[in-house]
Scaffold this active site. Structure first.
Site, short mmCIF file in Angstrom:
data_model
loop_
_atom_site.label_atom_id
_atom_site.label_comp_id
_atom_site.label_asym_id
_atom_site.label_seq_id
_atom_site.Cartn_x
_atom_site.Cartn_y
_atom_site.Cartn_z
N CYS A 3 -74.63 79.87 22.49
CA CYS A 3 -74.22 78.46 22.38
C CYS A 3 -73.09 78.31 21.37
O CYS A 3 -72.69 79.27 20.71
CB CYS A 3 -75.41 77.58 22.00
N CYS A 6 -73.62 79.62 17.89
CA CYS A 6 -73.38 81.06 17.72
C CYS A 6 -71.92 81.30 17.39
O CYS A 6 -71.59 82.12 16.52
CB CYS A 6 -73.72 81.81 19.01
N ASP A 431 -31.62 75.29 31.15
CA ASP A 431 -30.38 76.04 30.97
C ASP A 431 -29.77 76.25 32.36
O ASP A 431 -30.49 76.45 33.33
CB ASP A 431 -30.68 77.38 30.30
N ASP A 630 -33.68 81.79 29.79
CA ASP A 630 -33.94 83.17 30.18
C ASP A 630 -34.71 83.94 29.12
O ASP A 630 -35.02 85.12 29.32
CB ASP A 630 -32.63 83.90 30.53
#
Length: 737
Positions: A3, A6, A431, A630
């Site tokens: 859970c 934990c 771009d 890029d």
């Protein structure tokens, strides 16, 4: 782990270790991503710290081993352990269910008059049989809850197992005392036997965990598909012969042979052969790609119809597949900012619920004056209805499925924070070169003067340009090749940098170049003056050809837009985003491209280092900006943007630069990345809403005595399953128009 408590516990334990900078625990994948100083601590010490906290840290394998071993799943690098744990969980559930069904039947009908008249056993005997059967449920399949709760209690901690152990243990312990020592509580024997509750709660919670584990395994399907791409064996040419070796033994520069229908084992460059390759599970591109000598191939892709040989350029952890796996793993191990509230609540959830349960018992027993047994039932119901599991699974399961689906479609998301930010962008900056356009010049127009043979003039021009490396010249050469026009030998070749070329082809003196070149030679341009002006207005570069000092024709050359750019821009605008193009080209060329693809506006004549400032200007106005480039020349702008998206081509993946990397160079990937982000964040919000609402409504109902513990157990079990199942709906994410 079971859970959200934990998760909080393990993170806290690891972060307390000297030398640990950060530790992020993922409940859905049961993995931890850590950053630590190896001079101060190491993995073995960290594993010991986790062990002392009541959990177990399984150390990872080397990436190369992960990719080549038989089971081959990096999300299950502890695969054997997880498979065994899942099988044991299912076995425990079936055993618990087998014992619980008769317990339920006997509990329901054992008190009826007709059954007691028919049964040779007394009520005391039936209760003892129920005690034995329930003890088997608690000691065998239910043991996991008590052993974990005890480990945590020794460290003054608690989690969901604590809630289940206390709840079922209370019902079982009280009932056992009533049955074994009836003289202690003579009045409780008639209505104080709750073995059926203890057994049913255990079974229902085990059922929920089995369903939850199965759903979590499906959440990693996309990753498994990626890893199944890489074959285990490769055919390599060594010592003059062909041998089959494990992929893990391949070396860079090995010559590898791949036949039709086989998978490419690693990345490389084709040295001989032609084929078409299905790259869909790497790039998301559905259509096979034609490949020939000199072109790149990616490990894990499928060779369709030709035999090829290629030289390995990347093996092991350096391959594209290995990098994709690493990137997706990191994304799935990261936390989105939206999870912060759930984490804060989870850290105090279990102690708070135990406190509410105790207050509930005392309130009913003292103020409400309910019998001890009825007060105890309300106490148990509060413990059992509370579910920190749903809180812990709400975000990571959606992130796991979302990033996995993205990877299968060629969309690589660096981390959960990027995924969340992508949903909030308002402006998309594109771009131009290599993003909107192909990134290389090509011939778009060719106008020979009347009376001149088109192919002969093209042959003369391409023969001359074949001696040059200029991009415009290469465009003319490629254009000629596409029309099967072969180049001829050139004599008396001369180059004039910045203006053009001259040389003799088949006895003709051929000149090719720009306006300055023609003026230098005294060539009359009147016949093509209007044509060249029209080309310039369209953002194209006119390149003139003269034969024997007489104008013969003109080429229009431009960096053409990608086929899907206009449609992608339309879809981005339809989503309510403003689309801006940025370029270093002059305003005339920029205006032409902007008109072709339909962007809202454009910024031209911008140097690479100035692009980041343009993004800053927009951000200063309160705009949230995504930059698409890029990933190399646009690095400053990508770093400045709220969300950075790098366009990739083939295997040239700029993974380290951007928040999101697109494996295909089509702008449609930008649309899909933003849509996937929106869907994933919406799913997370749905999960968190239902997880919070479930606990906000369920715990008060149990406290006010409106929930039977068995119904509470069923609801708790299904709450986690519903969260994971909702996340799994993301697997149905499809491209849209």
């Amino acid at each position: 782990m079971t859970c959200a408590s934990c998760v909080a516990r393990v993170e806290k334990v690891l972060q307390r270790v000297d030398g640990v900078d950060s530790a992020i625990v993922n409940l859905a994948s049961e993995r931890v991503t850590m950053s630590f100083d190896q001079n101060v601590t190491n993995l073995n010490q960290l594993a010991l710290s986790v062990e002392n906290a009541g959990y177990r840290l399984l150390l990872p394998e080397e990436p190369a081993k992960i990719l080549t071993r038989e089971r081959g799943d990096p999300l299950l690098s502890e695969g054997t352990h997880q498979e065994n744990a899942y099988r044991k969980l299912k076995a425990d559930f079936f055993l618990s269910a087998t014992l619980t069904v008769p317990i339920m039947i006997v509990s329901m009908i054992g008190t009826t008059d007709w059954f007691m008249r028919w049964s040779p056993l007394s009520m005391e005997d039936l209760n003892k049989l129920l005690f034995l059967a329930t003890t088997a449920v608690i000691v065998l399949p239910g043991r996991r809850f008590f052993s974990t709760a005890w480990k945590l209690a020794r460290h003054f901690s608690a989690d969901m197992n604590t809630l289940v152990a206390v709840g079922t243990g209370t019902a079982y312990g009280f009932s056992s005392i009533v049955v074994l020592f009836p003289h202690w509580m003579p009045s409780a024997a008639a209505h104080g036997i709750y073995f059926d509750s203890a057994a049913t709660i255990t079974t229902l919670i085990l059922m929920g965990r089995v369903l939850e584990s199965g759903a979590k395994k499906r959440a990693t399907d996309a990753m498994r598909k990626l890893l199944d791409l890489q074959p285990k064996i490769a055919r390599v040419r060594r010592n003059g012969g062909e041998i089959d070796i494990p992929v893990s033994e391949l070396l860079v520069n090995d010559t590898i042979i791949v036949r039709p229908g086989e998978k490419i084992p690693v990345d490389g460059i084709i040295t001989s052969g032609d084929t078409s390759i299905d790259e869909s599970l790497v790039t998301g591109e559905a259509l096979p790609v034609d490949k020939t000598a000199g072109e790149k191939v990616t490990g894990g892709t499928l060779n369709k119809n030709g035999s090829i040989e290629f030289k390995a350029t990347a093996v092991g952890k350096d391959t594209v597949i290995a990098n994709i796996v690493r990137m997706v793993e990191e994304a799935q191990g990261s936390k989105a900012p939206i999870q912060a509230l759930a984490d804060r609540i989870a850290s105090v959830f279990v102690p708070t619920v135990i406190g509410i349960a105790v207050v509930t018992f005392l309130a009913w027993f003292t103020i409400g004056q309910l019998p001890f047994t009825a007060s105890m039932i309300n106490f148990i119901a509060v413990l059992i209805i509370a579910c920190p599991c749903a809180l812990g699974l709400a975000t990571p399961t959606a992130i796991m499925v979302g990033t996995g689906v993205g990877a299968s479609k060629g969309i690589l998301i660096k981390n959960a924070e990027s995924l969340e930010r992508a949903k909030h962008i308002q402006v998309v900056i594109l771009d131009k070169t290599g993003t909107i356009t192909e990134g290389k010049p090509s011939v778009t127009d060719y106008f020979p003067l009347a009376g001149i043979d088109r192919r002969i003039l093209l042959q003369r021009a391409s023969s001359l340009e074949n001696k040059s490396e200029h991009p415009l010249g290469r465009a003319i050469v490629e254009y000629a090749r596409s029309l099967s026009v072969e180049a001829e030998s050139v004599t008396h070749f001369d180059s004039f940098p910045g203006v053009g070329l001259e040389g003799s082809v088949q006895g003709d003196e051929v000149s090719i170049g720009n306006l300055k070149m023609m003026q230098r030679l005294g060539v009359n341009l009147a016949s093509l003056e209007q044509t060249s002006l029209d080309l310039s207005r369209q953002g194209k570069t006119p390149v003139f050809v003269a034969v024997n000092r007489t104008l013969a024709g003109v080429f229009g050359i431009a960096d053409t837009t990608k086929p899907g750019s206009r449609e992608a821009v339309r879809r981005l605008k339809k989503m309510g985003l403003r689309v801006v193009m940025i370029t270093g080209d002059n305003s005339q060329t920029a205006e032409s491209i902007a008109a072709q693809v339909g962007v809202d506006s454009f910024i031209s004549e911008v140097l690479p280092q100035e692009k980041a400032q343009q993004i800053k200007n927009l951000q200063a106005k309160g705009e949230r900006v995504a930059m698409v480039g890029d990933g190399v020349n646009d690095a400053p702008a990508l770093a400045q943007a709220d969300v950075s998206i790098a366009m990739a081509s083939g295997t040239d993946v700029a993974m380290e630069t951007a928040d999101i990397t697109l494996m295909q160079s089509d702008l449609s990937g930008v649309v899909e990345a933003i849509r996937l982000s929106e869907r994933t964040i919406r799913t997370i919000k749905q999960n968190l809403f239902w997880a919070f609402v479930y606990n906000i409504i369920g715990i008060p109902m149990a406290a006010f005595g409106l929930l039977n513990p068995m119904f509470a157990a069923g609801a708790m079990a299904m709450s986690s399953v519903s969260v994971v199942s909702n996340s799994l709906r993301l697997r149905r994410f499809k491209s849209s128009s």
